[in-house]
Design an enzyme around this catalytic site. Structure first.
Site, PDB file in Angstrom:
ATOM      1  CB  CYS A   2      -0.957   0.085   1.184  1.00  0.00           C
ATOM      2  SG  CYS A   2      -2.096  -1.285   1.301  1.00  0.00           S
ATOM      3  NE  ARG A  27       5.054   1.187  -0.031  1.00  0.00           N
ATOM      4  CZ  ARG A  27       5.988   0.840   0.836  1.00  0.00           C
ATOM      5  NH1 ARG A  27       7.245   0.895   0.499  1.00  0.00           N
ATOM      6  NH2 ARG A  27       5.669   0.434   2.033  1.00  0.00           N
ATOM      7  CD1 TRP A  73      -0.626  -6.650  -2.852  1.00  0.00           C
ATOM      8  CD2 TRP A  73      -1.073  -7.199  -0.734  1.00  0.00           C
ATOM      9  NE1 TRP A  73      -0.408  -7.997  -2.698  1.00  0.00           N
ATOM     10  CE2 TRP A  73      -0.678  -8.369  -1.415  1.00  0.00           C
ATOM     11  CE3 TRP A  73      -1.421  -7.304   0.616  1.00  0.00           C
ATOM     12  CZ2 TRP A  73      -0.610  -9.609  -0.806  1.00  0.00           C
ATOM     13  CZ3 TRP A  73      -1.354  -8.536   1.229  1.00  0.00           C
ATOM     14  CH2 TRP A  73      -0.952  -9.684   0.516  1.00  0.00           C
ATOM     15  CG  ASN A  99       0.031   2.490   3.630  1.00  0.00           C
ATOM     16  OD1 ASN A  99      -0.971   2.451   2.923  1.00  0.00           O
ATOM     17  ND2 ASN A  99       1.176   3.024   3.243  1.00  0.00           N
ATOM     18  N   GLY A 100      -1.174  -0.521   6.754  1.00  0.00           N
ATOM     19  CA  GLY A 100      -0.987  -1.283   7.994  1.00  0.00           C
ATOM     20  C   GLY A 100      -2.224  -2.098   8.292  1.00  0.00           C
ATOM     21  CD  GLU A 480      16.480 -15.119  -5.391  1.00  0.00           C
ATOM     22  OE1 GLU A 480      15.709 -15.421  -4.468  1.00  0.00           O
ATOM     23  OE2 GLU A 480      16.319 -14.095  -6.091  1.00  0.00           O
ATOM     24  CE  LYS A 484      13.771 -12.825  -7.626  1.00  0.00           C
ATOM     25  NZ  LYS A 484      14.437 -12.208  -6.515  1.00  0.00           N
ATOM     26  CD  GLU A 487       9.285 -12.570  -6.730  1.00  0.00           C
ATOM     27  OE1 GLU A 487       9.127 -11.720  -5.870  1.00  0.00           O
ATOM     28  OE2 GLU A 487      10.417 -12.992  -7.040  1.00  0.00           O
ATOM     29  CG  HIS A 503      16.091 -39.884  -1.933  1.00  0.00           C
ATOM     30  ND1 HIS A 503      16.381 -41.193  -1.634  1.00  0.00           N
ATOM     31  CD2 HIS A 503      17.283 -39.234  -1.906  1.00  0.00           C
ATOM     32  CE1 HIS A 503      17.677 -41.331  -1.418  1.00  0.00           C
ATOM     33  NE2 HIS A 503      18.255 -40.150  -1.587  1.00  0.00           N
ATOM     34  CE  LYS A 604      11.288  -4.041  -3.836  1.00  0.00           C
ATOM     35  NZ  LYS A 604      12.044  -5.213  -4.324  1.00  0.00           N
TER      36      LYS A 604
HETATM   37  C1  F6R Z   1      11.470 -11.895  -4.100  1.00  0.00           C
HETATM   38  C2  F6R Z   1      11.098 -10.861  -3.176  1.00  0.00           C
HETATM   39  C3  F6R Z   1      10.536 -11.226  -1.841  1.00  0.00           C
HETATM   40  C4  F6R Z   1      11.296 -10.439  -0.777  1.00  0.00           C
HETATM   41  C5  F6R Z   1      10.686 -10.673   0.610  1.00  0.00           C
HETATM   42  C6  F6R Z   1      11.448  -9.930   1.688  1.00  0.00           C
HETATM   43  O1  F6R Z   1      11.998 -11.406  -5.272  1.00  0.00           O
HETATM   44  O2  F6R Z   1      11.273  -9.720  -3.484  1.00  0.00           O
HETATM   45  O3  F6R Z   1      10.584 -12.587  -1.591  1.00  0.00           O
HETATM   46  O4  F6R Z   1      12.626 -10.849  -0.815  1.00  0.00           O
HETATM   47  O5  F6R Z   1       9.357 -10.258   0.610  1.00  0.00           O
HETATM   48  O6  F6R Z   1      11.451  -8.553   1.462  1.00  0.00           O
HETATM   49  P1  F6R Z   1      12.467  -7.621   2.205  1.00  0.00           P
HETATM   50  O7  F6R Z   1      13.834  -7.959   1.696  1.00  0.00           O
HETATM   51  O8  F6R Z   1      12.054  -6.223   1.859  1.00  0.00           O
HETATM   52  O9  F6R Z   1      12.347  -7.910   3.671  1.00  0.00           O
END
Ligand code: F6R
Length: 609
Positions: A2, A27, A73, A99-100, A480, A484, A487, A503, A604
């Protein structure tokens, strides 16, 4: 998660707010809304969808020189027009963006409806608008303070009221809120990105603070309305850092910024003379550093996976038992906090609530926590006993790339410093420093392989399901890579230890299920290659990320595509294997026509549990 932006001054607010919302959209992008105070009172426009949908649908004569905006969001209630912010009271006197999460929203909603208030939305946030409207205080800050005294939970919020057209009132508890100072105009925002083109002179509110913002200045208070002293400072920031520039997406820009970002996190921290790192921000002397018996790393998502890479670095270089755990799970198992364990919180945003709560759990029990955090002054950075700032610059794309690379380098610096007060020799320290210094250039070399990776990604994008496999140092790299990929491409990508395939999951291997295998030139190369043969024998397509000279043992023609990455020191190789996986994910998503910077269902900075 948000975004909030607000404006008060002599300009028309709507274009400024809309621009701010567009810049905050990463966000949260389920819905968006605006409220303005104009000559004919309070006007609100909000709708599900993107900011551009809102802009296109704004009614005529939607204008005013005071206003707030929000991009959402969804947490409480689906993403629809009614649940979008701003929320208002029944008479349309008050507009609130929030927000929150309000933890006692259910009780407050019940109380309000018992008092005859009709709630329009399913949200927790709406209660604030009603509480402000019902307060009998004679100032707006008084009304907000009254309302917030009933609220439990986290908030960054901004409030407009028709009876107080000369001001905005904002408040913070757990969700960031800044006030931006302009020329006879003022801004508020949850994130600098929203206002950085208009001002870089800002004040960050603290938790439990309220601010009254007029066109000519701001005043801050505690919740009980006693004054606090808070000055704005001018940040040394280039607003262009917040633009995608010539790149078609922020993710692509941020991937290509990695060589420079890597230089920044290393700058001034390497000591070749003693073969060590200098991390003054840890706030620990050599004796305290030596006393550490164990390291526990806490992060979420990609930050957790890079934490696993960090744990491997710490064990190898410093010979300290280290492991990483998902911060979201940590505090729910009533963890044992030991005085000689160093806890490390890893976070790009410094806002992730699961990580923040894990830090608070450790500190409440008397443990020592340091942060590896990108956003300076963020909640996690402030909550920790010390730390390492990552200096990756603003990261806008939801999928983390350059921040993650700098997290890895932050762990390398930490491992070097902890190692050199233990058994890591000066020669090994210098070997690693030389390796770290080579990395930015080598990341550049991997990025130069983009065309090959794009071509491969185009093919992988056709698969509904993929495996990413690796062993030991390579396993978090595979995790990772899968993260990616899923996602932003929305393909099912599962990470597995290469050794575990036989296994169970080998049953899934077929010509339709490709495997991306991490096969560095290390002590496990031969075993990894044996697993590749098992996959090829089941006609599973293979992409192998490896080093020059690794013998793939005569795999049948066309069974495997090889991507060769530059070789560094073994301990540092993982990050050079991560970068091609970013490019694979990016190009697969591009081939599938997805919105790369704003993948579906995500946002984000995850500020809800
Ligand atoms: C993946 C991604 C998320 C963040 C996770 C933690 O590409 O961006 O998995 O890594 O939400 O976010 P931060 O690093 O801001 O605590």
């Amino acid at each position: 998660m948000c975004g909030i932006v607000g404006y008060i001054g002599s300009q028309q607010a709507v274009p400024l707010l809309t621009e701010g919302l567009t810049r905050l959209e990463h966000r949260g992008y389920d819905s968006a809304g605006l409220a303005v105070l104009g000559t004919t009172g309070l006007k609100v426009a909000k709708r599900a969808g993107r900011v551009r949908d809102l802009s296109e649908a704004l009614p005529k004569r939607f204008a005013g020189k005071v206003g707030v905006g929000h991009t959402r969001w969804a947490t409480h209630g689906p993403a629809n027009d009614v649940n979008a912010h701003p929320h208002t009271d029944a008479k349309g006197l008050v507009a609130v963006v929030h927000n929150g999460i309000i933890d006692n929203a259910a009780a407050l909603r019940q109380r309000l409806s018992d008092e005859g208030v009709e709630l329009a939305s399913d949200t927790d946030s709406e209660v604030v608008a009603h509480l402000v409207a019902r307060s009998e205080a004679d100032t707006l800050e008084g009304k907000v303070s009254d309302a917030l005294s009933a609220v439990e939970g986290t908030y960054g919020l901004a409030v407009l009221h028709v009876d107080f057209p000369d001001r905005l009132v904002v408040a913070r508890n757990g969700s960031p809120l800044i006030v931006g100072v302009g020329e006879r105009e003022m801004y508020v925002a949850s994130d600098l990105a929203a206002i950085v083109r208009h001002t870089t002179t800002v004040a960050h509110l603290d938790d439990g603070e309220i601010a009254t913002v007029t066109a000519s200045g701001f005043t801050t208070y505690r919740l009980d309305l006693t004054r606090t002293a808070r000055d704005a400072t001018t940040l040394d920031i280039d607003p262009a850092e917040y633009d995608a520039g010539e790149h078609e997406s922020f993710m692509r820009k941020e991937m290509h910024e990695q060589p420079h970002a890597a230089e920044r996190v290393l700058r001034g921290r390497l000591d070749e003379r003693f073969g060590t790192a200098h991390l003054g921000g840890l706030n620990m002397d050599a004796r305290e550093t030596r006393a550490i018996r164990r390291v526990k790393i806490l992060g979420c998502g990609s930050a957790y996976y890079v934490g696993q890479m960090g744990a491997a670095l710490l064990e190898e270089l410093a010979r300290i038992p280290a492991d990483a755990e998902a911060a979201s799970e940590f505090r729910y198992r009533n963890p044992i906090i030991e005085p000689d364990t160093l806890y490390v919180a890893v976070s790009q945003s410094g806002e992730t609530i699961d990580t923040l709560l894990a830090v608070q759990e450790v500190r409440r029990k008397g443990g020592r926590v340091i942060g590896l955090v990108n956003v300076v002054g963020s909640a996690i950075a402030r909550e920790c006993d010390g730390g390492i700032y990552l200096h990756a610059g603003p990261e806008v794309a939801v999928a983390s790339t350059k921040a993650l690379t700098n997290m890895f380098l932050g762990f390398a610096l930490l491992a070097l410093q902890l190692g050199r007060v233990r058994d890591l020799s000066i020669a090994d320290g210098r070997r690693l420093i030389a390796g770290l210094q080579r990395l930015p250039e080598q990341i550049e070399q991997v990025l130069a392989q983009e065309d090959q990776l794009a071509e491969l990604a185009g093919r992988l994008a056709g698969a509904e399901s993929l495996f990413f496999v690796g062993r030991v140092r390579g396993f978090p790299v595979a995790r990772e890579g899968a993260q990616k990929f899923k996602e932003i491409s929305y393909r099912h990508a599962e990470a597995y230890q290469t050794s575990e395939l036989k296994h169970g999951p080998l049953a899934l291997i077929s010509p339709e299920v490709p495997t991306v295998a991490i096969v560095p030139d290390d002590e496990l190369a031969e075993r990894n290659v044996a697993a590749l043969h098992e996959i090829a024998a089941r006609r599973g397509p293979l992409v192998v990320l490896t080093h020059e000279g690794v013998d793939l043992g005569g795999l049948p023609d066309g069974a495997a595509e090889r991507v060769v990455v530059p070789r560094n020191e073994r301990e540092l190789d993982p990050i050079l294997l991560v970068v091609p996986l970013q490019l694979l994910a990016y190009h697969a998503a591009l081939a599938l026509g997805h919105d790369i910077d704003k993948p579906r269902n995500l946002a984000k900075s995850v500020t809800v549990e």
